[in-house]
Scaffold this motif. Structure first.
Motif, mmCIF file in Angstrom:
data_model
loop_
_atom_site.group_PDB
_atom_site.id
_atom_site.type_symbol
_atom_site.label_atom_id
_atom_site.label_comp_id
_atom_site.label_asym_id
_atom_site.label_seq_id
_atom_site.Cartn_x
_atom_site.Cartn_y
_atom_site.Cartn_z
ATOM 1 N N THR A 32 -0.175 -13.874 18.633
ATOM 2 C CA THR A 32 -0.985 -12.662 18.570
ATOM 3 C C THR A 32 -2.069 -12.806 17.512
ATOM 4 O O THR A 32 -1.960 -13.615 16.585
ATOM 5 C CB THR A 32 -0.112 -11.445 18.231
ATOM 6 O OG1 THR A 32 0.390 -11.602 16.891
ATOM 7 C CG2 THR A 32 1.048 -11.298 19.200
ATOM 8 N N GLU A 33 -3.088 -11.994 17.643
ATOM 9 C CA GLU A 33 -4.165 -12.002 16.656
ATOM 10 C C GLU A 33 -3.643 -11.628 15.280
ATOM 11 O O GLU A 33 -4.027 -12.213 14.267
ATOM 12 C CB GLU A 33 -5.268 -11.040 17.089
ATOM 13 C CG GLU A 33 -6.485 -11.049 16.171
ATOM 14 C CD GLU A 33 -7.594 -10.130 16.673
ATOM 15 O OE1 GLU A 33 -8.501 -9.838 15.881
ATOM 16 O OE2 GLU A 33 -7.532 -9.720 17.854
ATOM 17 N N ALA A 34 -2.726 -10.644 15.247
ATOM 18 C CA ALA A 34 -2.149 -10.227 13.963
ATOM 19 C C ALA A 34 -1.385 -11.375 13.315
ATOM 20 O O ALA A 34 -1.426 -11.559 12.094
ATOM 21 C CB ALA A 34 -1.228 -9.028 14.170
ATOM 22 N N ALA A 35 -0.685 -12.167 14.131
ATOM 23 C CA ALA A 35 0.083 -13.284 13.581
ATOM 24 C C ALA A 35 -0.829 -14.324 12.959
ATOM 25 O O ALA A 35 -0.564 -14.830 11.865
ATOM 26 C CB ALA A 35 0.934 -13.909 14.677
ATOM 27 N N LEU A 36 -1.905 -14.664 13.625
ATOM 28 C CA LEU A 36 -2.828 -15.661 13.102
ATOM 29 C C LEU A 36 -3.591 -15.147 11.888
ATOM 30 O O LEU A 36 -3.798 -15.881 10.916
ATOM 31 C CB LEU A 36 -3.806 -16.082 14.202
ATOM 32 C CG LEU A 36 -3.205 -16.948 15.314
ATOM 33 C CD1 LEU A 36 -4.178 -17.072 16.478
ATOM 34 C CD2 LEU A 36 -2.834 -18.329 14.778
ATOM 35 N N ASP A 37 -4.002 -13.893 11.928
ATOM 36 C CA ASP A 37 -4.755 -13.324 10.816
ATOM 37 C C ASP A 37 -3.921 -13.230 9.544
ATOM 38 O O ASP A 37 -4.468 -13.173 8.439
ATOM 39 C CB ASP A 37 -5.277 -11.934 11.184
ATOM 40 C CG ASP A 37 -6.415 -11.987 12.191
ATOM 41 O OD1 ASP A 37 -6.956 -13.087 12.401
ATOM 42 O OD2 ASP A 37 -6.742 -10.929 12.769
ATOM 43 N N LEU A 69 5.651 -8.532 4.527
ATOM 44 C CA LEU A 69 5.990 -9.913 4.209
ATOM 45 C C LEU A 69 4.846 -10.520 3.420
ATOM 46 O O LEU A 69 3.687 -10.415 3.821
ATOM 47 C CB LEU A 69 6.225 -10.742 5.473
ATOM 48 C CG LEU A 69 6.605 -12.198 5.176
ATOM 49 C CD1 LEU A 69 8.089 -12.312 4.880
ATOM 50 C CD2 LEU A 69 6.221 -13.123 6.326
ATOM 51 N N VAL A 70 5.181 -11.144 2.294
ATOM 52 C CA VAL A 70 4.207 -11.899 1.505
ATOM 53 C C VAL A 70 4.808 -13.264 1.200
ATOM 54 O O VAL A 70 5.945 -13.359 0.722
ATOM 55 C CB VAL A 70 3.846 -11.189 0.185
ATOM 56 C CG1 VAL A 70 2.917 -12.057 -0.648
ATOM 57 C CG2 VAL A 70 3.191 -9.834 0.456
ATOM 58 N N VAL A 71 4.054 -14.301 1.515
ATOM 59 C CA VAL A 71 4.453 -15.670 1.185
ATOM 60 C C VAL A 71 3.467 -16.220 0.160
ATOM 61 O O VAL A 71 2.260 -16.255 0.414
ATOM 62 C CB VAL A 71 4.468 -16.579 2.427
ATOM 63 C CG1 VAL A 71 4.878 -18.002 2.037
ATOM 64 C CG2 VAL A 71 5.403 -16.025 3.500
ATOM 65 N N GLU A 80 0.405 -12.935 4.537
ATOM 66 C CA GLU A 80 0.674 -11.541 4.186
ATOM 67 C C GLU A 80 0.518 -10.691 5.450
ATOM 68 O O GLU A 80 -0.485 -10.780 6.148
ATOM 69 C CB GLU A 80 -0.304 -11.054 3.107
ATOM 70 C CG GLU A 80 -0.066 -9.636 2.634
ATOM 71 C CD GLU A 80 -0.967 -9.257 1.459
ATOM 72 O OE1 GLU A 80 -0.644 -8.296 0.757
ATOM 73 O OE2 GLU A 80 -1.995 -9.954 1.262
ATOM 74 N N ARG A 81 1.541 -9.901 5.737
ATOM 75 C CA ARG A 81 1.491 -9.084 6.942
ATOM 76 C C ARG A 81 2.279 -7.794 6.729
ATOM 77 O O ARG A 81 3.279 -7.777 6.007
ATOM 78 C CB ARG A 81 2.060 -9.850 8.138
ATOM 79 C CG ARG A 81 2.000 -9.068 9.457
ATOM 80 C CD ARG A 81 2.315 -9.953 10.639
ATOM 81 N NE ARG A 81 2.523 -9.165 11.849
ATOM 82 C CZ ARG A 81 2.800 -9.670 13.044
ATOM 83 N NH1 ARG A 81 2.894 -10.996 13.186
ATOM 84 N NH2 ARG A 81 2.978 -8.901 14.091
ATOM 85 N N TYR A 86 2.206 0.721 7.153
ATOM 86 C CA TYR A 86 2.388 0.168 5.812
ATOM 87 C C TYR A 86 1.221 -0.770 5.509
ATOM 88 O O TYR A 86 0.618 -1.353 6.415
ATOM 89 C CB TYR A 86 3.712 -0.611 5.716
ATOM 90 C CG TYR A 86 4.907 0.217 6.096
ATOM 91 C CD1 TYR A 86 5.567 0.990 5.157
ATOM 92 C CD2 TYR A 86 5.371 0.231 7.412
ATOM 93 C CE1 TYR A 86 6.671 1.766 5.508
ATOM 94 C CE2 TYR A 86 6.467 1.005 7.780
ATOM 95 C CZ TYR A 86 7.107 1.766 6.821
ATOM 96 O OH TYR A 86 8.178 2.534 7.179
ATOM 97 N N ASP A 87 0.895 -0.904 4.218
ATOM 98 C CA ASP A 87 -0.194 -1.806 3.854
ATOM 99 C C ASP A 87 -0.003 -2.298 2.433
ATOM 100 O O ASP A 87 1.048 -2.068 1.808
ATOM 101 C CB ASP A 87 -1.560 -1.123 4.027
ATOM 102 C CG ASP A 87 -1.713 0.160 3.209
ATOM 103 O OD1 ASP A 87 -1.087 0.261 2.121
ATOM 104 O OD2 ASP A 87 -2.453 1.054 3.643
ATOM 105 N N ALA A 88 -1.017 -2.949 1.912
ATOM 106 C CA ALA A 88 -0.926 -3.556 0.589
ATOM 107 C C ALA A 88 -0.796 -2.540 -0.536
ATOM 108 O O ALA A 88 -0.433 -2.906 -1.664
ATOM 109 C CB ALA A 88 -2.152 -4.436 0.338
#
Length: 374
Positions: A32-37, A69-71, A80-81, A86-88
């Motif tokens: 998905t676009e979200a996964a790549l972004d 999730l933050v790596v 970061e997703r 939810y957001d940063a």
């Protein structure tokens, strides 16, 4: 996510056919676009594989709801997703991840010379002549081997010492409730995980930082110390800690911060108490926190260790990832995973119930294992 939705997920996860289908996404399924972004070009691991594993964590049935999730890899954000809603800027509750923060605060007081690791703690109730609890040391409290009577998870819930302390008869003065418990074992003799023990540590910190019994004064003394010595230097500006009516830090379960700030805390631990060239706490203290105690190879000083099923808490599963990995872990699947050998910190925040959590953690470890040890 609604309780109806959670119930549906749990039910589906019990069906073998569907569970088998959800273990891995089809090889040819497009990302998905979200996964790549969510993944940086230079993420330190194969970008497409990392994006795939993160996407699975957010989208697979039966894992619960991953909200953030933050790596971190080598000190920079690799991925970061966030889930919808939810957001940063969202603050996430720590639950028991707060214990590791409390242990750092205690370590700072030890390094200041205001507490000693192997001496009896300054608890007036225990320091009366003849009270065997006067033998309990700071080290034993930190390693969850005080010997105090405790039931962490009761059935029904109101039989839990933690529930009683947080929400019932102990809620206004949690330290009073926790320190009133008698011994059920010799101090130091056995490991017993206890959120109430961490509140005792928080109360000790307050007693060291102020002689006042005024709740507002106690609260301010601890809050100012945490902000000056830890949160401000790490730029953890979002951190909000909760206190009970007596001004005691609820150091075992109630701190709130953004996913990025939890990642900053993990990186601070990964670098053994150093941040941008400043040593905020002696390296030896972080080594103490991340070393097995005499009564539990899977637990150090208010910190879970990746051995003897410590991080996954399931002895039916083989441990995965480096033995040097450690974690701050909270109720319902809050994780700050730190792996110094891989130079990573992985933060997962969300809501996974007891049935969902083991599968969710295995998926999270799939992300961890994309990074080689250096």
């Amino acid at each position: 996510m609604t309780e109806r939705r959670l119930s549906l997920i749990a039910s589906l996860a019990l069906l073998p056919a569907l569970a088998a289908c959800s273990n891995t996404a089809p090889v040819d399924a497009p990302l998905t676009e979200a996964a790549l972004d969510a993944v940086e070009e230079d993420a330190g691991a194969p970008r497409d594989q990392l994006a795939r594993q993160i996407d699975d964590l957010f989208t697979q049935e039966g894992l619960g709801e991953t909200r953030a999730l933050v790596v971190m890899h080598g000190g920079t954000v690799a991925a970061e997703r966030y889930a919808e809603g939810y957001d940063a800027e969202t603050r996430f509750v720590s639950w028991s991840m707060a214990k590791t923060v409390t242990a750092v605060m205690i370590g700072m007081l030890v390094s200041d010379g205001r507490l000693r690791l192997d001496e009896s703690v300054p608890e007036p109730r225990w320091n009366r002549p003849g009270d065997p609890r006067g033998e309990i040391t700071l080290r034993q409290l930190l390693q969850m081997r005080s010997g105090l009577r405790h039931t962490e998870a009761g059935n029904p819930p109101y039989d839990s010492s933690e529930v009683r302390m947080l929400f019932m008869d102990g809620r206004d003065d949690m330290a009073d409730f926790a320190t009133a418990q008698p011994l059920e074992a010799e101090p130091g003799a056995k490991f017993e995980y206890s959120s109430n023990t961490t509140v005792i540590l928080a109360d000790i910190a307050a007693r060291v930082l102020t002689d006042s019994t005024d709740p507002d004064t106690r609260r301010k003394a601890v809050d100012d110390y945490l902000r000056t010595r830890l949160f401000a230097p790490l730029a953890m500006d979002s951190m909000v800690a909760e206190y009970d009516a007596n001004g005691t830090l609820i150091g075992g379960s109630l701190m709130h911060a953004t996913a990025r700030d939890w990642a900053r805390f993990g990186e601070f631990l990964r670098n053994k108490g150093s941040y941008r060239g400043s040593q905020l706490i002696p390296r030896k203290w972080i080594e103490f926190m991340t070393s097995p105690s005499p009564r539990s190879g899977f637990y150090g000083g208010q910190t879970w260790l990746n051995r003897d099923s410590g991080i996954d808490r399931d002895d039916t599963l083989a441990d995965r990832g480096p033995e040097t990995m450690f974690a701050a872990i909270g109720h319902m699947g809050q994780y700050v995973l730190v792996s110094p050998g891989q130079r990573i910190t992985v933060v997962r925040l969300g809501h996974s119930d007891g049935e969902q959590r083991p599968r969710m953690l295995q998926q999270l470890l799939d992300i961890v294992e994309l990074y080689p040890e250096t």
